[in-house]
Enzyme design. Structure first.
Site, mmCIF file in Angstrom:
data_model
loop_
_atom_site.group_PDB
_atom_site.id
_atom_site.type_symbol
_atom_site.label_atom_id
_atom_site.label_comp_id
_atom_site.label_asym_id
_atom_site.label_seq_id
_atom_site.Cartn_x
_atom_site.Cartn_y
_atom_site.Cartn_z
ATOM 1 N N SER A 1 33.255 53.751 39.325
ATOM 2 C CA SER A 1 33.421 55.041 40.000
ATOM 3 C C SER A 1 33.524 56.167 38.976
ATOM 4 C CB SER A 1 34.669 55.020 40.884
ATOM 5 O OG SER A 1 35.811 54.749 40.099
ATOM 6 N N HIS B 1 41.798 49.033 48.269
ATOM 7 C CA HIS B 1 41.051 47.892 48.829
ATOM 8 C C HIS B 1 40.521 48.181 50.233
ATOM 9 C CE1 HIS B 1 43.057 44.740 45.946
ATOM 10 N NE2 HIS B 1 42.293 45.602 45.326
ATOM 11 N N LYS C 1 43.633 40.477 45.262
ATOM 12 C CA LYS C 1 44.945 40.573 45.876
ATOM 13 C C LYS C 1 45.601 41.852 45.384
ATOM 14 C CE LYS C 1 47.557 40.183 42.952
ATOM 15 N NZ LYS C 1 47.787 41.000 41.722
ATOM 16 N N ASP D 1 52.056 43.233 43.699
ATOM 17 C CA ASP D 1 51.297 42.745 42.552
ATOM 18 C C ASP D 1 51.623 41.293 42.203
ATOM 19 O OD1 ASP D 1 49.327 43.625 40.450
ATOM 20 O OD2 ASP D 1 50.862 42.641 39.248
HETATM 21 N N1 LIG Z 1 43.762 37.848 40.200
HETATM 22 C C1 LIG Z 1 44.402 38.266 39.129
HETATM 23 O O1 LIG Z 1 44.831 37.501 38.273
HETATM 24 C C2 LIG Z 1 44.618 39.709 38.940
HETATM 25 C C3 LIG Z 1 44.364 40.566 39.965
HETATM 26 N N2 LIG Z 1 44.534 41.902 39.790
HETATM 27 C C4 LIG Z 1 44.257 42.775 40.928
HETATM 28 O O2 LIG Z 1 43.041 43.453 40.645
HETATM 29 C C5 LIG Z 1 43.129 44.814 41.027
HETATM 30 C C6 LIG Z 1 42.799 45.687 39.819
HETATM 31 O O3 LIG Z 1 43.720 45.449 38.791
HETATM 32 P P1 LIG Z 1 43.335 45.723 37.238
HETATM 33 O O4 LIG Z 1 41.983 45.269 36.952
HETATM 34 O O5 LIG Z 1 44.460 45.166 36.442
HETATM 35 O O6 LIG Z 1 43.402 47.280 37.214
HETATM 36 P P2 LIG Z 1 42.684 48.270 36.193
HETATM 37 O O7 LIG Z 1 43.448 49.536 36.254
HETATM 38 O O8 LIG Z 1 42.488 47.617 34.871
HETATM 39 O O9 LIG Z 1 41.238 48.474 36.829
HETATM 40 C C7 LIG Z 1 41.069 49.026 38.085
HETATM 41 C C8 LIG Z 1 39.689 49.658 38.153
HETATM 42 O O10 LIG Z 1 39.518 50.170 39.442
HETATM 43 C C9 LIG Z 1 38.695 51.331 39.414
HETATM 44 N N3 LIG Z 1 39.347 52.419 40.138
HETATM 45 C C10 LIG Z 1 38.812 53.069 41.191
HETATM 46 N N4 LIG Z 1 39.622 54.026 41.621
HETATM 47 C C11 LIG Z 1 40.699 54.012 40.825
HETATM 48 C C12 LIG Z 1 41.872 54.793 40.760
HETATM 49 N N5 LIG Z 1 42.117 55.795 41.618
HETATM 50 N N6 LIG Z 1 42.775 54.500 39.808
HETATM 51 C C13 LIG Z 1 42.560 53.506 38.948
HETATM 52 N N7 LIG Z 1 41.458 52.713 38.957
HETATM 53 C C14 LIG Z 1 40.524 52.982 39.888
HETATM 54 C C15 LIG Z 1 38.468 51.672 37.933
HETATM 55 O O11 LIG Z 1 37.186 51.180 37.596
HETATM 56 P P3 LIG Z 1 35.892 52.121 37.564
HETATM 57 O O12 LIG Z 1 36.298 53.342 36.810
HETATM 58 O O13 LIG Z 1 34.897 51.317 36.841
HETATM 59 O O14 LIG Z 1 35.497 52.412 38.970
HETATM 60 C C16 LIG Z 1 39.505 50.847 37.216
HETATM 61 O O15 LIG Z 1 39.064 50.460 35.948
HETATM 62 C C17 LIG Z 1 44.521 45.001 41.621
HETATM 63 O O16 LIG Z 1 44.442 44.915 43.018
HETATM 64 C C18 LIG Z 1 45.323 43.829 41.082
HETATM 65 O O17 LIG Z 1 46.332 43.401 41.960
HETATM 66 C C19 LIG Z 1 44.905 42.420 38.585
HETATM 67 C C20 LIG Z 1 45.165 41.607 37.528
HETATM 68 C C21 LIG Z 1 45.103 40.168 37.635
HETATM 69 O O1 LIG Z 2 47.428 39.247 39.696
HETATM 70 C C1 LIG Z 2 48.007 39.365 38.642
HETATM 71 O O2 LIG Z 2 48.157 38.283 37.862
HETATM 72 C C2 LIG Z 2 48.301 38.426 36.490
HETATM 73 C C3 LIG Z 2 49.196 39.560 36.134
HETATM 74 O O3 LIG Z 2 49.156 39.753 34.750
HETATM 75 C C4 LIG Z 2 48.771 40.820 36.839
HETATM 76 O O4 LIG Z 2 49.718 41.852 36.646
HETATM 77 C C5 LIG Z 2 48.654 40.620 38.310
HETATM 78 O O5 LIG Z 2 48.012 41.722 38.899
#
Ligand SMILES: NC(=O)C1=CN([C@@H]2O[C@H](COP(=O)(O)OP(=O)(O)OC[C@H]3O[C@@H](n4cnc5c(N)ncnc54)[C@H](OP(=O)(O)O)[C@@H]3O)[C@@H](O)[C@H]2O)C=CC1
Ligand SMILES: O=C1OC[C@@H](O)[C@H](O)[C@H]1O
Length: 384
Positions: free
Chosen positions: A46, A92, A110, A195
């Site tokens: 984005s 989401h 999630k 989270d």
């Molecule tokens: N399954 C797992 O182990 C994990 C799951 N998660 C989940 O994944 C999701 C993202 O987390 P994570 O990757 O750590 O987050 P990040 O902040 O690293 O990345 C989120 C991305 O979302 C996009 N984005 C779009 N709108 C916004 C906004 N308003 N503010 C910030 N970012 C925005 C951006 O990408 P761009 O600029 O390219 O559009 C940004 O880089 C969360 O829902 C989290 O719970 C997170 C970590 C581990």
């Molecule tokens: O989903 C997750 O799992 C790993 C963690 O490090 C992170 O904060 C969380 O979003």
């Protein structure tokens, strides 16, 4: 037979998008998954098209892969079979809905949404449009999780009466996350519950709810406590007691129940020395023994089955073929569901994602945690 190839579109280029993409690029044959294959055919950021291009280059994606500077173009790409939504949970609902409305299947990180009302609408749209939709709770698709669910179903530790699960990081919250980071930012639905608490709930649910036949699954009652982070008001600590009905007849005034204790905290750690000295983060306690799971609840490393009254203790280690993070197992599940024409995954059915969102709604209600109206809203489209 040729593998069923699934063409992925990656929505967002943040941390988890990177981890997921790395896993998608690992040859499925190294984990004996020769029936399916993954291709990343589009990435959208984005922020800018350049960011998407950089992501494609940095990840070493060599097949033709489109780079987009907005999510709208991504969901319109006819080459994409399924979109992986990797934005913060605040977004989401809007992002998944954008993809579904464009006729795309979705795997959404999630926590599924901010609240259950949003989750229900997404599920209704997926059902109506006959699209696949799944909350990306990767832990459920670990071979280790599946093995534990199976041994519970076989009655190896008897009737499970208690599950304790702790997903807690001991961070200096102010220094690490301040006020703007998504972990603590109310505008991004921050806080421990959505989270990390989701993983403690995952363990409670995948044992006390999911191991039952579908028609016997009943939502729990919930009692909880929350502590707020003084700088932003989101929860930094949440403790939940869930009580599930069992089929065992009771002799006293209270019906027989099984209890789930789901803990999450971002200021004290479940594993303070990161060597496991504090003991297992998950204990599954049955009438004939106990299963203990070690490692982070979201990425379990091993489990032990301890029979009651002695007997041989069995220990099983997680193996991550190809040095993956462990996200490829959920991706494989998506590919198989798409191949088989399924709209939802047995590992985490829509109904269970919604019940868990309802539990989190109730916990937030008891703790007085609300998010800004625009991210709690079911209105669509909405500029966040
Ligand atoms: N399954 C797992 O182990 C994990 C799951 N998660 C989940 O994944 C999701 C993202 O987390 P994570 O990757 O750590 O987050 P990040 O902040 O690293 O990345 C989120 C991305 O979302 C996009 N984005 C779009 N709108 C916004 C906004 N308003 N503010 C910030 N970012 C925005 C951006 O990408 P761009 O600029 O390219 O559009 C940004 O880089 C969360 O829902 C989290 O719970 C997170 C970590 C581990
Ligand atoms: O989903 C997750 O799992 C790993 C963690 O490090 C992170 O904060 C969380 O979003």
């Amino acid at each position: 037979m040729a593998p069923h190839v699934v063409r992925w579109g990656i929505m967002a280029t943040g941390w988890i998008a990177e981890m997921f993409t790395k896993d998608l690029l690992i040859d499925p044959n190294v984990r004996d998954a020769s029936d399916i294959a993954h291709q990343i055919v589009a990435v959208a950021s984005s922020s800018s098209k350049e960011k998407a291009e950089q992501f494609i280059t940095a990840r070493g994606i060599t097949n033709p892969c489109s780079a987009y500077g907005d999510y709208e173009t991504l969901v319109a790409d006819p080459n994409v079979d399924v979109i992986y939504v990797a934005t913060p949970h605040s977004h989401h609902y809007q992002n998944v809905r954008l993809a579904l409305e464009a006729g795309k299947n979705v795997l959404c990180e999630k926590a599924f949404t901010v609240n259950a009302a949003q989750a229900k609408i997404l599920v209704d749209i997926a059902r109506e449009k006959k699209l696949f939709l799944m909350e990306a709770v990767w832990t459920r698709y670990f071979p280790l999780s599946i093995q534990i669910r199976e041994l519970i179903q076989k009655g190896e530790i008897g009737e499970v009466l208690r599950v304790v699960a702790d997903t807690s990081f001991g961070e200096d919250v102010e220094t690490k996350w301040g006020t703007a980071h998504r972990m603590v930012n109310p505008d991004l639905a921050g806080g421990a519950l959505l989270d990390l608490g989701i993983y403690s709930l995952t363990w409670v649910f995948q044992i006390l709810y999911h191991t039952l036949p579908r028609d016997q699954r009943r939502p729990p009652t919930v009692s909880s406590q929350m502590t707020s982070y003084h700088l932003t008001g989101v929860d930094e600590s949440t403790t939940m007691l869930l009580s599930f009905p069992t089929s065992t007849p009771s002799n006293g005034p209270h019906p027989q129940r099984s209890h789930g204790v789901a803990l999450t905290n971002i200021r004290v750690a479940a594993d303070p020395d990161e060597k496991g000295s504090a003991g297992p983060a998950i204990r599954i306690q049955g009438t004939k023994g106990e299963v203990q799971v070690r490692g982070n609840p979201f990425r379990p490393q091993s489990y032990r089955v301890i029979p009651k009254g002695g007997g041989e203790i069995r220990e099983v280690q997680s193996v991550f073929p190809g040095q993956g993070h462990g996200m490829y197992w959920e991706a494989d599940e998506v590919a198989r569901c798409l191949r088989d024409g399924k709209l939802e995954s047995e590992g985490l059915p829509w109904e269970e994602s919604i019940v868990i969102m309802e539990v989190m709604d109730e916990v937030r209600k008891q703790g007085g945690l609300t998010y800004p109206q625009k991210i709690e809203s079911t209105e669509y489209p909405l500029q966040l």
